[in-house]
Scaffold this active site. Structure first.
Site, PDB file in Angstrom:
ATOM      1  CG  HIS A  65      -2.655   7.128   5.924  1.00  0.00           C
ATOM      2  ND1 HIS A  65      -2.424   6.147   6.817  1.00  0.00           N
ATOM      3  CD2 HIS A  65      -1.195   7.361   5.488  1.00  0.00           C
ATOM      4  CE1 HIS A  65      -1.184   6.057   7.144  1.00  0.00           C
ATOM      5  NE2 HIS A  65      -0.349   6.874   6.061  1.00  0.00           N
ATOM      6  CG  HIS A  80       0.220   8.929   1.032  1.00  0.00           C
ATOM      7  ND1 HIS A  80      -0.419   9.802   1.690  1.00  0.00           N
ATOM      8  CD2 HIS A  80       1.120   8.407   2.092  1.00  0.00           C
ATOM      9  CE1 HIS A  80      -0.118   9.851   3.018  1.00  0.00           C
ATOM     10  NE2 HIS A  80       0.869   8.868   3.296  1.00  0.00           N
TER      11      HIS A  80
END
Length: 158
Positions: A65, A80
């Site tokens: 992620h 992110h």
């Protein structure tokens, strides 16, 4: 003109709308606690997207992620992918890079199923942050407008 050297553009890792960091639905990013930057909100109809390296450098961290690329100047940029997507434990993500890799701006880093992220009730808003900089160290170029993956998002602060 800058004195003596050219500025380094940090590229958008994903296609979507450029969002001010202060509007990211996570206080760690919105308050600039990890650094200054911008975010990209993928289009509503986005399916699988490949997030790319925002600049050239060495991959110093990669998780499904999120990833960090450190530029030769020393600046490190965190991407992110989505908010709270760590909770997916890799579901919906495919990693294409490894820690220690040398990457060029635009190289594929991770693939994300944006529709799955949203189906799980999570935000796909993706912060792009220069680590350890002041919250106002970065001025995004096109807040509110559409950006293509690989389009300049902001310049590295001096």
């Amino acid at each position: 003109m800058r004195s003596g050297h050219e500025s380094v553009a940090v590229l958008s890792p994903l296609p979507g709308r450029c969002v001010e960091l202060s509007r990211v639905p996570d206080p760690v990013f919105s308050q600039g606690l990890v650094g200054g930057g911008a975010a990209v909100e993928p289009d509503r109809d986005a399916g699988r997207l490949t997030a790319i390296a925002p600049l050239e450098g060495r991959v110093i961290k990669v998780m499904p992620h999120a990833y960090i690329v450190q530029h030769p100047s020393g600046a490190a940029v965190l991407v992110h992918v989505g908010i709270d997507t760590v909770n997916l434990k890799g579901e919906g993500f495919t990693v294409h890079a490894a820690k220690g890799d040398q990457v060029r701006a635009g190289d594929p880093m991770v693939e994300v199923d944006v529709a799955l992220v949203r189906a799980k009730g999570l935000s796909a808003c993706s912060p792009v942050v220069v680590l350890d900089t002041a919250p106002d160290a970065v001025t995004p170029s096109d807040v509110g407008s559409q950006v293509a993956a690989g389009a300049p998002l902001f310049d590295l602060p001096e």
